[in-house]
Design an enzyme around this catalytic site. Sequence first.
Site, PDB file in Angstrom:
ATOM      1  CB  SER A 158      -0.903   0.016   1.244  1.00 49.23           C
ATOM      2  OG  SER A 158      -0.131   0.257   2.411  1.00 49.23           O
ATOM      3  CB  ILE A 202       7.750  -0.392   8.641  1.00 49.11           C
ATOM      4  CG1 ILE A 202       6.989  -0.998   9.828  1.00 49.11           C
ATOM      5  CG2 ILE A 202       7.707   1.138   8.676  1.00 49.11           C
ATOM      6  CD1 ILE A 202       5.502  -0.672   9.895  1.00 49.11           C
ATOM      7  CE  LYS A 203       5.649   0.685  -0.434  1.00 46.10           C
ATOM      8  NZ  LYS A 203       4.490   0.985  -1.254  1.00 46.10           N
ATOM      9  CB  VAL A 204      11.598   3.389   5.245  1.00 45.52           C
ATOM     10  CG1 VAL A 204      12.487   4.598   5.509  1.00 45.52           C
ATOM     11  CG2 VAL A 204      11.053   2.827   6.558  1.00 45.52           C
TER      12      VAL A 204
END
Length: 330
Positions: free
Chosen positions: A39, A131-133
């Site tokens: 997402s 977790i998107k970084v």
Amino acid sequence: MSLKEDINFSLWCDFIERDFLENKFQTIINDKIIHGATSNPAIFESSISNSTAYRQQLDMLKANEPKTIYEELAVRDIKRAAELLKPLYDEDNNDGFVSLEVDPTLCDDAQGTIEEGLRLNSLINCENVMIKVPATKAGYIAMKELTSQGIHVNATLIFSVEQAIACAKALDAGIQESNKDTKAVISVFVSRFDRLCDDLFSNKGLKRSTLGIMNATKCYHEINKFENENIRTLFASTGVKGDELAPSYYVDNLLYPNSVNTAPLNTIEDWVSDGAKEASKIPTEVECDEYFKELKKVDIEMNKIYNQLLTDGLEAFKVSFADLLQKLAK
């Protein structure tokens, strides 16, 4: 034999929406079409703004701050997606992940990104969440720290080879420090290169719709040099806009060993019905280098393109996030 079994290629779905999770999402998991999901702020902005599935929860949350409302909505969807994908994760813990991105306004704040990543990971509390970084200087620091604490990370908005290498270095160091089976993907964006540069390529007599794939391949080679099985290249931004290319073009041509492709739902459906089902021929490092030498000869400045795409990508996510928070404040 499937591409998953044959070359460890995984297709993930780049879409989250509450009704979808209860219907089509489960079908494409059960049919062994997808093995994960992603997402981003733009996806949530569209889903929450356009779907009636959030209305009841929105009514219950309306007294809260907009960011709190967003997180409650997003975390519920991510938890549900993680629950549905968990059997895939239990079977093979390289897959069965769903990703949630940190607040895009934190892209230049390493400590803020670390704190937000830890908080979101704790809120969701599912072992198959990434977790998107974003791949900025602050992001590299955050990626290393989060993975060192055993949090799975999806490094996003990678356009240049330099970004890919910096992500791989940070993630490799963090994973080794964690002493856990921590996983990471490096999301290399593909189609945006061609949308930006195709007309320029035509004017210079170059073949259109080749830059995204050659650049992604060069990044793939560099990431693989780290020889860390817990880090895979993920090809992102693989949808096709317009009818010049086959709808599954950026999936068909990037079916590489030990990689992931995250694609919009319509691209996945087109690939299932008409796409390539055998491993792609991978351009060698020498072929990639020759390709970029040719671009240099005709004065195509890749650094300028990389900087523009990264700036535009960061800005687009910030705008989507701000638009969503503004709608939630009403």
